[in-house]
Structures are given as structure tokens and as C-alpha cells.
Scaffold this motif. Sequence first.
Motif, PDB file in Angstrom:
ATOM      1  N   THR A 242     -16.196  64.344  56.524  1.00 35.18           N
ATOM      2  CA  THR A 242     -16.283  64.289  55.061  1.00 35.18           C
ATOM      3  C   THR A 242     -16.388  62.839  54.599  1.00 35.18           C
ATOM      4  O   THR A 242     -15.698  61.970  55.123  1.00 35.18           O
ATOM      5  N   ARG A 243     -17.270  62.612  53.602  1.00 37.36           N
ATOM      6  CA  ARG A 243     -17.392  61.282  52.990  1.00 37.36           C
ATOM      7  C   ARG A 243     -16.638  61.291  51.668  1.00 37.36           C
ATOM      8  O   ARG A 243     -16.743  62.228  50.894  1.00 37.36           O
ATOM      9  N   TYR A 244     -15.904  60.236  51.433  1.00 37.26           N
ATOM     10  CA  TYR A 244     -15.105  60.109  50.217  1.00 37.26           C
ATOM     11  C   TYR A 244     -15.687  58.991  49.362  1.00 37.26           C
ATOM     12  O   TYR A 244     -15.977  57.904  49.849  1.00 37.26           O
ATOM     13  N   ARG A 245     -15.846  59.279  48.063  1.00 39.77           N
ATOM     14  CA  ARG A 245     -16.419  58.289  47.145  1.00 39.77           C
ATOM     15  C   ARG A 245     -15.356  57.431  46.477  1.00 39.77           C
ATOM     16  O   ARG A 245     -15.624  56.281  46.143  1.00 39.77           O
ATOM     17  N   THR A 246     -14.158  57.990  46.271  1.00 42.51           N
ATOM     18  CA  THR A 246     -13.107  57.269  45.559  1.00 42.51           C
ATOM     19  C   THR A 246     -11.761  57.465  46.244  1.00 42.51           C
ATOM     20  O   THR A 246     -11.588  58.375  47.064  1.00 42.51           O
ATOM     21  N   VAL A 247     -10.811  56.631  45.871  1.00 42.10           N
ATOM     22  CA  VAL A 247      -9.447  56.770  46.380  1.00 42.10           C
ATOM     23  C   VAL A 247      -8.852  58.083  45.880  1.00 42.10           C
ATOM     24  O   VAL A 247      -8.085  58.733  46.590  1.00 42.10           O
ATOM     25  N   SER A 248      -9.231  58.512  44.679  1.00 36.75           N
ATOM     26  CA  SER A 248      -8.728  59.783  44.152  1.00 36.75           C
ATOM     27  C   SER A 248      -9.171  60.952  45.018  1.00 36.75           C
ATOM     28  O   SER A 248      -8.411  61.903  45.221  1.00 36.75           O
ATOM     29  N   GLU A 249     -10.395  60.902  45.536  1.00 40.80           N
ATOM     30  CA  GLU A 249     -10.861  61.958  46.440  1.00 40.80           C
ATOM     31  C   GLU A 249     -10.064  61.945  47.742  1.00 40.80           C
ATOM     32  O   GLU A 249      -9.734  62.998  48.283  1.00 40.80           O
ATOM     33  N   VAL A 250      -9.762  60.769  48.242  1.00 40.72           N
ATOM     34  CA  VAL A 250      -8.945  60.653  49.461  1.00 40.72           C
ATOM     35  C   VAL A 250      -7.558  61.214  49.187  1.00 40.72           C
ATOM     36  O   VAL A 250      -7.016  61.991  49.981  1.00 40.72           O
ATOM     37  N   TRP A 251      -6.994  60.851  48.031  1.00 45.48           N
ATOM     38  CA  TRP A 251      -5.671  61.322  47.649  1.00 45.48           C
ATOM     39  C   TRP A 251      -5.630  62.852  47.591  1.00 45.48           C
ATOM     40  O   TRP A 251      -4.705  63.484  48.088  1.00 45.48           O
TER      41      TRP A 251
ATOM     42  N   ALA B 109      -7.679  64.951  49.120  1.00 46.34           N
ATOM     43  CA  ALA B 109      -7.891  65.495  50.466  1.00 46.34           C
ATOM     44  C   ALA B 109      -6.605  65.457  51.286  1.00 46.34           C
ATOM     45  O   ALA B 109      -6.434  66.253  52.206  1.00 46.34           O
ATOM     46  N   LEU B 110      -5.693  64.556  50.925  1.00 41.79           N
ATOM     47  CA  LEU B 110      -4.405  64.488  51.620  1.00 41.79           C
ATOM     48  C   LEU B 110      -3.410  65.504  51.077  1.00 41.79           C
ATOM     49  O   LEU B 110      -2.263  65.559  51.508  1.00 41.79           O
ATOM     50  N   GLY B 111      -3.856  66.311  50.093  1.00 40.82           N
ATOM     51  CA  GLY B 111      -3.014  67.385  49.579  1.00 40.82           C
ATOM     52  C   GLY B 111      -2.225  67.045  48.333  1.00 40.82           C
ATOM     53  O   GLY B 111      -1.324  67.795  47.956  1.00 40.82           O
ATOM     54  N   HIS B 112      -2.562  65.942  47.686  1.00 35.94           N
ATOM     55  CA  HIS B 112      -1.841  65.543  46.480  1.00 35.94           C
ATOM     56  C   HIS B 112      -2.644  65.896  45.237  1.00 35.94           C
ATOM     57  O   HIS B 112      -3.835  66.181  45.304  1.00 35.94           O
TER      58      HIS B 112
ATOM     59  N   ARG C  46      -0.411  56.760  45.077  1.00 39.06           N
ATOM     60  CA  ARG C  46      -1.874  56.694  45.142  1.00 39.06           C
ATOM     61  C   ARG C  46      -2.346  55.250  45.041  1.00 39.06           C
ATOM     62  O   ARG C  46      -3.250  54.822  45.761  1.00 39.06           O
ATOM     63  N   SER C  47      -1.697  54.488  44.188  1.00 36.46           N
ATOM     64  CA  SER C  47      -2.032  53.068  44.060  1.00 36.46           C
ATOM     65  C   SER C  47      -1.749  52.321  45.368  1.00 36.46           C
ATOM     66  O   SER C  47      -2.531  51.474  45.799  1.00 36.46           O
ATOM     67  N   ARG C  48      -0.646  52.652  46.009  1.00 41.28           N
ATOM     68  CA  ARG C  48      -0.296  52.038  47.297  1.00 41.28           C
ATOM     69  C   ARG C  48      -1.362  52.346  48.336  1.00 41.28           C
ATOM     70  O   ARG C  48      -1.773  51.469  49.090  1.00 41.28           O
ATOM     71  N   LEU C  49      -1.818  53.596  48.371  1.00 36.79           N
ATOM     72  CA  LEU C  49      -2.884  53.979  49.296  1.00 36.79           C
ATOM     73  C   LEU C  49      -4.146  53.164  49.009  1.00 36.79           C
ATOM     74  O   LEU C  49      -4.781  52.634  49.919  1.00 36.79           O
ATOM     75  N   GLY C  50      -4.492  53.038  47.733  1.00 36.11           N
ATOM     76  CA  GLY C  50      -5.702  52.319  47.344  1.00 36.11           C
ATOM     77  C   GLY C  50      -5.668  50.841  47.672  1.00 36.11           C
ATOM     78  O   GLY C  50      -6.715  50.212  47.857  1.00 36.11           O
ATOM     79  N   ARG C  51      -4.476  50.267  47.763  1.00 40.14           N
ATOM     80  CA  ARG C  51      -4.372  48.838  48.100  1.00 40.14           C
ATOM     81  C   ARG C  51      -4.889  48.532  49.496  1.00 40.14           C
ATOM     82  O   ARG C  51      -5.304  47.412  49.770  1.00 40.14           O
ATOM     83  N   PHE C  52      -4.867  49.512  50.364  1.00 41.34           N
ATOM     84  CA  PHE C  52      -5.255  49.280  51.752  1.00 41.34           C
ATOM     85  C   PHE C  52      -6.658  49.779  52.074  1.00 41.34           C
ATOM     86  O   PHE C  52      -7.125  49.605  53.191  1.00 41.34           O
ATOM     87  N   ILE C  53      -7.320  50.384  51.097  1.00 39.67           N
ATOM     88  CA  ILE C  53      -8.695  50.829  51.294  1.00 39.67           C
ATOM     89  C   ILE C  53      -9.599  49.890  50.506  1.00 39.67           C
ATOM     90  O   ILE C  53      -9.592  49.885  49.275  1.00 39.67           O
TER      91      ILE C  53
END
Length: 138
Positions: A117-126, A128-131, A74-81
Motif C-alpha cells: 500500500t502507498r500512503y499519501r499523508t501521515v493521516s493515512e498512515v495513522w 492504517a495503524l488502526g487509529h 499522530r504528530s509524534r509519528l509525523g515527526r519521523f516521517i
Amino acid sequence: MERGSSKHGPRLDEQMSQEVHGLVQGPGVGGSRVDEFREAEPAGEDQPGSTTVPAGDLRTGAPQGMSSADVEQRSRLGRFIGLSALPGDREALLGSARENEAPADVIADLERLPADTRYRTVSEVWAALGHRNETQRW
């Protein structure tokens, strides 16, 4: 030209240099200045050696409901957003990820998100990706 101290003479500079040598270079041939009573006793012959490194997933600092691998991904994903992309939809997240030179697997994951869909945080994106995100503690 030798550069010396304006406050001390060369002899005092050399003496001061020797006094801090153990602190700067670490213990050498002469050992350290640590008092013997402060050093840990070695383990017995039939005992395992002591360590300060925690073992197992329970002591890694991962929040409840997530593994340490999940936290890292999740942290890796957040580095690029970028923060400017949030809140945002799939296109804003993809644009930010491409701008931040995200690897192909991160881009592919973001492309799987629903477009409306609008995402407010990286956790919401995470999520939504099924994690799984961390569970709430009450």
C-alpha cells in the motif's frame, strides 16, 4: 574602558536605563506601572480563583473525532516521517523513520503496515495503524 552612547551623555543614559528597568526586569519592590483599574479583581472568599487555562478535553483544540492524546501521538509519528517519503510504501516510510532516528515503538508500528500500500499523508498512515483521524465538518 567604559562604553557609552554617542548620542547621549552618561547622565541621560542612566536616566533612560532607570525608565525602562521595570519593562526589562518586571515589577520589583515598587510594583508595576499597570493602572489599578486594569487589574482583575480577586475572587471572593467563597468563589474559585479565575484562570485563563481551559480545562477538559473539549477545549484543548483537538479536532472533532480525536482526543488531544491522539493528536499528540499522530504528530509524534509525523515527526519521523520525512516529506520525501510521502507518497510512499512501508519500506519508504521505514527508511525515512530510521534516517530520522525514530524510537523503536514508531519503527515497530510502521513495520505492521501492509507492504503493498502507498500512503499519501501521515493521516493515512495513522488510519492504517488502526487509529481515528478527525471527522469531516460540513
